[in-house]
Design a protein around this motif. Structure first.
Motif, PDB file in Angstrom:
ATOM      1  N   VAL A  49       0.838  -1.198   0.000  1.00 16.56           N
ATOM      2  CA  VAL A  49       0.000   0.000   0.000  1.00 16.56           C
ATOM      3  C   VAL A  49       0.874   1.250   0.000  1.00 16.56           C
ATOM      4  CG1 VAL A  49      -1.652   1.330   1.382  1.00 16.56           C
ATOM      5  CG2 VAL A  49      -1.992  -1.117   1.054  1.00 16.56           C
ATOM      6  N   LYS A  52       2.456   1.764  -3.457  1.00 16.80           N
ATOM      7  CA  LYS A  52       1.480   2.266  -4.433  1.00 16.80           C
ATOM      8  C   LYS A  52       1.231   3.753  -4.227  1.00 16.80           C
ATOM      9  CE  LYS A  52      -0.960  -2.000  -5.499  1.00 16.80           C
ATOM     10  NZ  LYS A  52      -2.226  -2.739  -5.450  1.00 16.80           N
ATOM     11  N   LYS A  53       1.146   4.169  -2.962  1.00 17.79           N
ATOM     12  CA  LYS A  53       0.930   5.581  -2.663  1.00 17.79           C
ATOM     13  C   LYS A  53       2.122   6.414  -3.127  1.00 17.79           C
ATOM     14  CE  LYS A  53      -0.416   8.653   1.079  1.00 17.79           C
ATOM     15  NZ  LYS A  53      -0.783   8.771   2.492  1.00 17.79           N
ATOM     16  N   GLN A  56       2.076   6.776  -6.904  1.00 13.53           N
ATOM     17  CA  GLN A  56       1.109   7.778  -7.357  1.00 13.53           C
ATOM     18  C   GLN A  56       1.654   9.186  -7.149  1.00 13.53           C
ATOM     19  OE1 GLN A  56      -2.287   6.618  -5.022  1.00 13.53           O
ATOM     20  NE2 GLN A  56      -2.942   5.048  -6.485  1.00 13.53           N
ATOM     21  N   SER A  57       2.314   9.411  -6.018  1.00  8.75           N
ATOM     22  CA  SER A  57       2.906  10.729  -5.753  1.00  8.75           C
ATOM     23  C   SER A  57       3.997  11.046  -6.767  1.00  8.75           C
ATOM     24  CB  SER A  57       3.484  10.777  -4.339  1.00  8.75           C
ATOM     25  OG  SER A  57       2.473  10.644  -3.377  1.00  8.75           O
TER      26      SER A  57
END
Length: 92
Positions: A49, A52-53, A56-57
Motif C-alpha cells: 500500500v 502504491k501511494k 502515485q505521488s
C-alpha cells in the motif's frame, strides 16, 4: 505476549508452523535462548500500500514537471550500457 520456547531442532523441523503462527518463539540450544523468531503477518500488505501511494505521488510530480517516464528509462538504459561497457574494458 509470552514467547514459546523450542529447541533449535524442533524449530527447524516445524518452521512452516511457526511462520504461520502469530506468537513469538524463543529458540533455544542446550537450554539457552539463542534467538527469537517474531512473525510479522500483514507487513507485506502494508508495504505494498505504501509503495502504491509513493508511486502515485511520483507520477504526479513527474507529470507536473513535464517529465516523460520513457525518456527517463531511455537515459537509464544508456547510462547502464555505458557503465557496463566501461567495466568490460577495465576487465580486459
Amino acid at each position: 505476549m509470552e514467547a514459546t520456547k523450542v529447541g533449535i531442532r524442533e524449530f527447524r523441523a516445524d518452521l512452516a508452523e511457526y511462520i504461520a503462527a502469530s506468537s513469538p518463539v524463543a529458540v533455544t540450544r542446550h537450554g539457552q535462548t539463542v534467538g527469537y523468531f517474531i512473525p510479522v503477518h500483514g507487513q507485506a500488505e502494508a508495504d505494498l500500500v505504501a509503495l502504491k501511494k509513493a508511486s502515485q505521488s511520483l507520477d504526479k510530480l513527474l507529470s507536473a514537471q513535464g517529465v516523460d517516464v520513457e525518456d527517463i528509462v531511455a537515459d537509464f538504459k544508456k547510462a547502464r550500457k555505458k557503465s557496463t561497457t566501461a567495466a568490460s574494458a577495465k576487465a580486459k
